[in-house]
Design a protein around this motif. Structure first.
Motif, PDB file in Angstrom:
ATOM      1  N   VAL A 189     -48.390  92.938  30.878  1.00 55.87           N
ATOM      2  CA  VAL A 189     -49.437  92.367  30.366  1.00 55.87           C
ATOM      3  C   VAL A 189     -49.516  90.973  30.234  1.00 55.87           C
ATOM      4  N   ASP A 190     -49.653  90.229  31.283  1.00 54.36           N
ATOM      5  CA  ASP A 190     -49.806  88.768  31.275  1.00 54.36           C
ATOM      6  C   ASP A 190     -51.284  88.111  30.710  1.00 54.36           C
ATOM      7  N   THR A 191     -51.285  87.022  30.210  1.00 51.48           N
ATOM      8  CA  THR A 191     -52.431  86.624  29.690  1.00 51.48           C
ATOM      9  C   THR A 191     -52.439  84.817  30.016  1.00 51.48           C
ATOM     10  N   TYR A 192     -53.531  84.597  30.255  1.00 51.62           N
ATOM     11  CA  TYR A 192     -53.768  83.167  30.588  1.00 51.62           C
ATOM     12  C   TYR A 192     -55.133  82.774  29.906  1.00 51.62           C
ATOM     13  N   THR A 193     -54.823  81.804  29.052  1.00 57.44           N
ATOM     14  CA  THR A 193     -56.311  81.277  28.145  1.00 57.44           C
ATOM     15  C   THR A 193     -56.134  79.843  28.307  1.00 57.44           C
ATOM     16  N   ILE A 194     -57.363  79.376  28.678  1.00 56.49           N
ATOM     17  CA  ILE A 194     -57.327  78.002  29.212  1.00 56.49           C
ATOM     18  C   ILE A 194     -58.632  77.259  28.859  1.00 56.49           C
ATOM     19  N   ARG A 195     -58.488  75.938  28.177  1.00 61.01           N
ATOM     20  CA  ARG A 195     -59.766  75.263  27.904  1.00 61.01           C
ATOM     21  C   ARG A 195     -60.161  74.541  29.560  1.00 61.01           C
ATOM     22  N   ASN A 196     -61.220  75.034  29.734  1.00 61.82           N
ATOM     23  CA  ASN A 196     -61.867  74.284  31.000  1.00 61.82           C
ATOM     24  C   ASN A 196     -62.414  73.069  30.621  1.00 61.82           C
ATOM     25  N   ALA A 197     -61.755  71.991  31.236  1.00 63.33           N
ATOM     26  CA  ALA A 197     -61.987  70.546  31.007  1.00 63.33           C
ATOM     27  C   ALA A 197     -61.641  69.677  32.320  1.00 63.33           C
ATOM     28  N   SER A 198     -62.171  68.607  32.103  1.00 65.59           N
ATOM     29  CA  SER A 198     -61.746  67.495  33.200  1.00 65.59           C
ATOM     30  C   SER A 198     -60.170  67.562  33.554  1.00 65.59           C
ATOM     31  N   GLU A 199     -59.297  67.731  32.229  1.00 72.35           N
ATOM     32  CA  GLU A 199     -58.182  67.788  32.251  1.00 72.35           C
ATOM     33  C   GLU A 199     -57.850  68.917  31.587  1.00 72.35           C
ATOM     34  N   ALA A 200     -57.837  70.376  32.181  1.00 70.92           N
ATOM     35  CA  ALA A 200     -57.527  71.718  31.449  1.00 70.92           C
ATOM     36  C   ALA A 200     -56.370  71.659  30.730  1.00 70.92           C
ATOM     37  N   THR A 201     -56.577  72.444  29.670  1.00 71.55           N
ATOM     38  CA  THR A 201     -55.258  72.582  28.853  1.00 71.55           C
ATOM     39  C   THR A 201     -55.105  73.901  28.491  1.00 71.55           C
ATOM     40  N   ARG A 202     -53.924  74.539  28.230  1.00 72.59           N
ATOM     41  CA  ARG A 202     -53.610  75.848  27.575  1.00 72.59           C
ATOM     42  C   ARG A 202     -54.218  76.076  26.336  1.00 72.59           C
ATOM     43  N   VAL A 203     -54.977  76.793  25.869  1.00 76.99           N
ATOM     44  CA  VAL A 203     -55.502  77.356  24.390  1.00 76.99           C
ATOM     45  C   VAL A 203     -54.375  78.040  23.787  1.00 76.99           C
ATOM     46  N   THR A 204     -54.104  77.475  22.709  1.00 75.09           N
ATOM     47  CA  THR A 204     -52.987  78.175  21.881  1.00 75.09           C
ATOM     48  C   THR A 204     -53.376  78.776  20.662  1.00 75.09           C
ATOM     49  N   LEU A 205     -52.777  79.669  19.876  1.00 77.64           N
ATOM     50  CA  LEU A 205     -53.212  80.242  18.683  1.00 77.64           C
ATOM     51  C   LEU A 205     -53.213  79.335  17.384  1.00 77.64           C
TER      52      LEU A 205
END
Length: 363
Positions: A156-172
């Motif tokens: 199981v692979d997960t991809y959680t991203i903050r969608n913005a003009s410059e996207a970033t990976r959301v972290t715990l």
């Protein structure tokens, strides 16, 4: 970013190269796509992200496949979207190539040993857990599962991203603060203790540095690989932790303590409840500036403009007007900004639903 992504792809290839006939070696995809630099995370979606899937098939009848590869569409950061889609597709292609090779080798061995070979199976599926329409967070789960005739060990692979003009990976840490491990470990252990027959309690040593998770329905869902802390019949264990929205808490008393997190910055606050109102409120300037935002006050119309340092996000709040700009639309938050003792107060919901910050109850 291309160079960084290429390096990540090589790392993944080394991991999946260890796939054998007994199953797939678990690996967290959250470790495979980290942003090159920290950027503001407040730009909002004008529409939800969607999926345009791509189908892959095997070139050999030794491997039966059902492979659906997600390809994101509608992200604000088109370059990030292109790179992420490339990663998703290349990983699936690598898995397919590895399993074709394994099937060919097993078929040759079967012929040499004089028994019939049963085709292997490979399935890749996905689920878009959060499309970013409400909170700007896009969360995708991809499941890869191969069968050789016995039990399987899906990855199981997960991809959680903050969608913005410059996207970033959301972290715990962004979602739960610097004590995220303590908070999450406590919840996992609590659920394991409540259901001892379903888990290997001694096998849980705490979440990892790059723990897999996704976001769904305002909850962080902590994901473990099959067999890692539970018997096979449990599947891939999941533990849900609420990303609490304090504004939904009614009857909580005249004040409540929260921690607000945004792009690595945190602010511990005590929200007030205005007499006659159930909406918790916070001082706008004090909290916003602690989170790295800029405030510009307009005394003439008693309004405040809220922007990021680079002006990539902007919204205006007006005293006495329950109308807030979200995704280029105006919406009500259940309470209007108010002036008290020279300070402008806004509902706690302003920081979560307009600004995009994460809000947690303090213990």
């Amino acid at each position: 970013m291309r160079q960084s992504v290429l390096k990540l792809s090589v790392a993944f290839s080394l991991c999946v190269g260890a796939i054998g006939v007994g199953g797939i070696v678990p690996v967290s995809a959250d470790t495979l796509f980290s942003p090159v630099k920290a950027v503001p995370i407040l730009a909002k979606l004008s529409q939800a992200v969607t999926i345009q899937e791509q189908i892959l098939t095997s070139k050999t009848d030794l491997l039966s496949t059902n492979i659906r590869v997600p390809q994101l569409a509608g992200m604000l950061d088109m370059h990030y979207q292109e790179e992420l889609n490339w990663i998703l597709l290349s990983h699936a292609q690598q898995d397919l190539a590895n399993w074709e090779q394994e099937a060919a080798s097993a078929s040759e061995q079967a012929a040499a040993d004089g028994y019939a070979f049963r085709p292997y199976e490979l399935y890749i599926s996905y689920a878009l857990k959060s499309d970013g329409a409400d909170n700007g967070i896009v969360s995708l789960v991809v499941t890869t599962e191969g069968f050789t005739g016995g039990t399987s060990a899906p990855r199981v692979d997960t991809y959680t991203i903050r969608n913005a003009s410059e996207a970033t990976r959301v972290t715990l840490p962004e979602l739960f603060g610097t004590d995220y491990k303590t908070i999450i470990d406590a919840q996992v252990r609590k659920e394991i203790s409540a259901n001892p027959d379903q888990y290997f309690a001694d096998d849980f040593k705490g979440i990892g540095e790059e723990q897999s998770f996704h976001v769904e329905n305002n909850e962080a869902v902590i994901v473990f690989q099959k067999y890692s802390i539970a018997p096979g019949y449990v599947g891939s264990p999941e533990f849900r932790l609420a990303l609490d929205n304090p504004s939904t808490s009614e009857g909580a008393g005249s004040s409540d303590a929260f921690v607000i997190s945004l792009n690595g910055k945190q602010k511990a606050v005590v929200a007030l409840t205005e007499e006659g109102s159930k909406a918790a409120i916070l001082p706008l300037r004090e909290v916003a500036e602690a989170l790295g935002l800029k405030i510009k006050w307009n005394a003439e119309n008693r309004s405040a403009e809220v922007t990021t340092a680079d002006s990539s996000f902007k919204t205006t709040v007006v005293t006495g007007k329950d109308a807030y700009s979200v995704n280029q639309k105006t919406r009500s938050l259940g309470a209007a900004p108010i002036l008290m003792e020279g300070k402008l107060y806004v509902p706690v919901r302003f920081f979560s639903e307009v600004v995009g910050a994460t809000i947690l109850f303090s213990e």
